[in-house]
Design a protein around this motif. Sequence first.
Motif, PDB file in Angstrom:
ATOM      1  N   ILE A 274      61.567  -0.418 -14.355  1.00 61.14           N
ATOM      2  CA  ILE A 274      61.333   0.987 -14.699  1.00 61.14           C
ATOM      3  C   ILE A 274      62.506   1.462 -15.548  1.00 61.14           C
ATOM      4  CG2 ILE A 274      60.989   3.345 -13.848  1.00 61.14           C
ATOM      5  CD1 ILE A 274      59.805   2.217 -11.319  1.00 61.14           C
ATOM      6  N   ASP A 275      62.234   1.734 -16.821  1.00 61.51           N
ATOM      7  CA  ASP A 275      63.259   2.211 -17.756  1.00 61.51           C
ATOM      8  C   ASP A 275      64.462   1.274 -17.817  1.00 61.51           C
ATOM      9  OD1 ASP A 275      61.741   4.453 -18.398  1.00 61.51           O
ATOM     10  OD2 ASP A 275      62.597   5.634 -16.764  1.00 61.51           O
ATOM     11  N   HIS A 330      55.660   4.601 -17.393  1.00 63.87           N
ATOM     12  CA  HIS A 330      55.934   4.754 -18.823  1.00 63.87           C
ATOM     13  C   HIS A 330      56.158   6.228 -19.110  1.00 63.87           C
ATOM     14  CE1 HIS A 330      55.870   4.320 -23.096  1.00 63.87           C
ATOM     15  NE2 HIS A 330      54.676   4.869 -23.272  1.00 63.87           N
ATOM     16  N   ARG A 331      57.367   6.537 -19.617  1.00 60.45           N
ATOM     17  CA  ARG A 331      57.723   7.917 -19.974  1.00 60.45           C
ATOM     18  C   ARG A 331      57.442   8.858 -18.797  1.00 60.45           C
ATOM     19  NH1 ARG A 331      54.494   8.836 -25.290  1.00 60.45           N
ATOM     20  NH2 ARG A 331      55.306  10.947 -25.051  1.00 60.45           N
ATOM     21  N   LEU A 347      55.616  11.278 -12.628  1.00 63.58           N
ATOM     22  CA  LEU A 347      56.534  10.783 -11.598  1.00 63.58           C
ATOM     23  C   LEU A 347      57.872  11.485 -11.792  1.00 63.58           C
ATOM     24  CD1 LEU A 347      56.915   8.679  -9.275  1.00 63.58           C
ATOM     25  CD2 LEU A 347      57.822   7.134 -11.007  1.00 63.58           C
ATOM     26  N   ILE A 348      57.946  12.723 -11.352  1.00 65.80           N
ATOM     27  CA  ILE A 348      59.155  13.539 -11.531  1.00 65.80           C
ATOM     28  C   ILE A 348      59.550  14.109 -10.172  1.00 65.80           C
ATOM     29  CG2 ILE A 348      60.148  15.568 -12.645  1.00 65.80           C
ATOM     30  CD1 ILE A 348      58.241  15.154 -14.955  1.00 65.80           C
ATOM     31  N   GLY A 349      60.800  13.892  -9.780  1.00 64.05           N
ATOM     32  CA  GLY A 349      61.274  14.376  -8.495  1.00 64.05           C
ATOM     33  C   GLY A 349      61.296  13.268  -7.464  1.00 64.05           C
ATOM     34  N   GLU A 350      61.989  13.531  -6.352  1.00 62.97           N
ATOM     35  CA  GLU A 350      62.146  12.507  -5.317  1.00 62.97           C
ATOM     36  C   GLU A 350      60.909  12.382  -4.442  1.00 62.97           C
ATOM     37  OE1 GLU A 350      65.072  11.405  -1.544  1.00 62.97           O
ATOM     38  OE2 GLU A 350      65.678  12.928  -3.000  1.00 62.97           O
ATOM     39  N   ASN A 351      60.341  13.515  -4.036  1.00 66.53           N
ATOM     40  CA  ASN A 351      59.168  13.520  -3.166  1.00 66.53           C
ATOM     41  C   ASN A 351      57.965  14.024  -3.952  1.00 66.53           C
ATOM     42  OD1 ASN A 351      60.404  12.748  -0.517  1.00 66.53           O
ATOM     43  ND2 ASN A 351      61.607  14.595  -0.937  1.00 66.53           N
ATOM     44  N   ILE A 352      56.955  13.170  -4.088  1.00 64.55           N
ATOM     45  CA  ILE A 352      55.793  13.483  -4.918  1.00 64.55           C
ATOM     46  C   ILE A 352      54.529  13.220  -4.114  1.00 64.55           C
ATOM     47  CG2 ILE A 352      54.614  12.944  -7.091  1.00 64.55           C
ATOM     48  CD1 ILE A 352      57.450  11.542  -7.752  1.00 64.55           C
ATOM     49  N   GLU A 353      53.580  14.102  -4.261  1.00 66.63           N
ATOM     50  CA  GLU A 353      52.273  13.895  -3.640  1.00 66.63           C
ATOM     51  C   GLU A 353      51.230  13.858  -4.741  1.00 66.63           C
ATOM     52  OE1 GLU A 353      49.369  15.638  -0.103  1.00 66.63           O
ATOM     53  OE2 GLU A 353      51.347  16.512  -0.458  1.00 66.63           O
ATOM     54  N   ILE A 354      50.522  12.753  -4.830  1.00 65.20           N
ATOM     55  CA  ILE A 354      49.531  12.559  -5.891  1.00 65.20           C
ATOM     56  C   ILE A 354      48.156  13.005  -5.411  1.00 65.20           C
ATOM     57  CG2 ILE A 354      48.321  10.831  -7.278  1.00 65.20           C
ATOM     58  CD1 ILE A 354      50.859   9.277  -7.481  1.00 65.20           C
ATOM     59  N   SER A 355      47.485  13.761  -6.239  1.00 63.33           N
ATOM     60  CA  SER A 355      46.102  14.150  -5.952  1.00 63.33           C
ATOM     61  C   SER A 355      45.230  13.742  -7.135  1.00 63.33           C
ATOM     62  CB  SER A 355      45.998  15.660  -5.718  1.00 63.33           C
ATOM     63  OG  SER A 355      46.360  16.372  -6.888  1.00 63.33           O
ATOM     64  N   PHE A 356      43.938  13.691  -6.902  1.00 67.94           N
ATOM     65  CA  PHE A 356      43.008  13.281  -7.950  1.00 67.94           C
ATOM     66  C   PHE A 356      43.098  14.202  -9.156  1.00 67.94           C
ATOM     67  CE2 PHE A 356      38.798  13.402  -9.977  1.00 67.94           C
ATOM     68  CZ  PHE A 356      38.636  12.061 -10.284  1.00 67.94           C
ATOM     69  N   SER A 357      43.328  15.488  -8.902  1.00 65.40           N
ATOM     70  CA  SER A 357      43.375  16.465  -9.998  1.00 65.40           C
ATOM     71  C   SER A 357      44.590  16.260 -10.904  1.00 65.40           C
ATOM     72  CB  SER A 357      43.384  17.886  -9.435  1.00 65.40           C
ATOM     73  OG  SER A 357      44.532  18.079  -8.618  1.00 65.40           O
ATOM     74  N   MET A 358      45.622  15.553 -10.396  1.00 63.82           N
ATOM     75  CA  MET A 358      46.833  15.322 -11.187  1.00 63.82           C
ATOM     76  C   MET A 358      46.675  14.156 -12.152  1.00 63.82           C
ATOM     77  SD  MET A 358      49.634  15.717  -8.133  1.00 63.82           S
ATOM     78  CE  MET A 358      51.001  15.240  -9.182  1.00 63.82           C
TER      79      MET A 358
END
Length: 434
Positions: A274-275, A330-331, A347-358
């Motif tokens: 990653i990067d 990527h980026r 993928l920004i921040g330490e704690n992330i919650e992914i949803s379908f709308s994102m």
Amino acid sequence: MVTGETNSKRQISEECIINRLPGDVIERIFLRLPVSTLLRCAGVCKHWQDFIRDPYFVASHLQNAHRHALLFFPQGLVSGKPYPSEGILIDEAWSPSIYAVPVIGPDDFVFGSCNGLLGLYTKTSTIKIANFATGECMHIEKPDKNARGHHFSFYSFGFHPVTKEYKITHFLGDTEGRHRCKDNFSVIQVYTLGDEKWKDIPTPEALSLDTVRNSGVVNVDGTMYWLTEDKTASWQHAVMSFDLREESFAMIQLPAEREDHDDFGPRKFWIRDIDGKLCIVTAQTSRYDSRNLLGELQIWTLDNSVEQRWSQKHNVKNPPNYIPGPHFVHRDRILTQSYSSVGSCELIGENIEISFSMMAELLDIRPRRLYNMQSYICVKSLVCLDVYKKADIVRRQKQQVGWQLKKWEAWENELREVEKLRSNINKQEHDLSV
């Protein structure tokens, strides 16, 4: 009246004016141009050709090159119908292009991307190193056949920034001796571009091929990394490294174990880049279906290889079930493959919650098989392969390969019919709008 002699003198005069520009001015102009334009400029005059082909300029242009995501789908049968391998380039605007990687043939498999060069192979032919921007290719004799057959993770392609050497590596499955086991390897075969032959480098001990296949291989700053089993470690895995310059091995321990959820299944591990940083990606799986990831996806970055110091960069809740490699970010966006499409998510921040709308859909991949996409970060470069083609190990391409094979004739005919239909529709829409 202007004579031919006058025109000739004027042309010579203008050429001299251009060539009298200071070298740093020409360099600053050329560094801003894409590879496709520079290739045309190299045909203008010998002065420009020498300037553009100069190794210093090639390296400087490479440092400023835009990074692209290359999505690769290997060939295979879908509902009994053969589908060719395909590479799709994602540009700076996140727009996909299926015509940008013509060096990938219908039977090719990709095993690496480095400085604008792709490492490819077919199951029956040679290894191919190709500059996908210039189209230049070279074919290299394969090493000894792997007892486990071919797989893209058993090959790797890297570059050492100090020696400036490109190296292909191959994990050779054990077939004889005291370590005889087709699931293990005790030798890494190494070929340096320009050398006359492959050489065998014995590993410190027998290592697991299955772990390599399941978790992946990455090359970062002249070192190749992969995961191996280590029953004494907290996570029962460790990172193995192979220095491309010294051709030596080392082991790096993973970060301290975190408490696993009792209701979830076993933990999966992937090694990713990653990067330009070595990263470990891990998550627990479902007890009932190991393809489903549960809980949090943890992303750890190796901060110091000597001190073996790691830091956790991200916790991702509701992670995607498929982690493509060797680059899946990527980026600052995660790349993932679902049942019918390829998408991306921030993928920004330490704690992330992914949803379908994102999720932002990049392209529809139907009817491609699920969970077989590879993703690479690549650049368009002027790196030339001519200097490496004199070695005896370099082979001529076989006459009947790729799209020339009969099995792809029907596919090409169908593709031409689709393009013809699309062209007719566009023409009709244009005629109606006039």
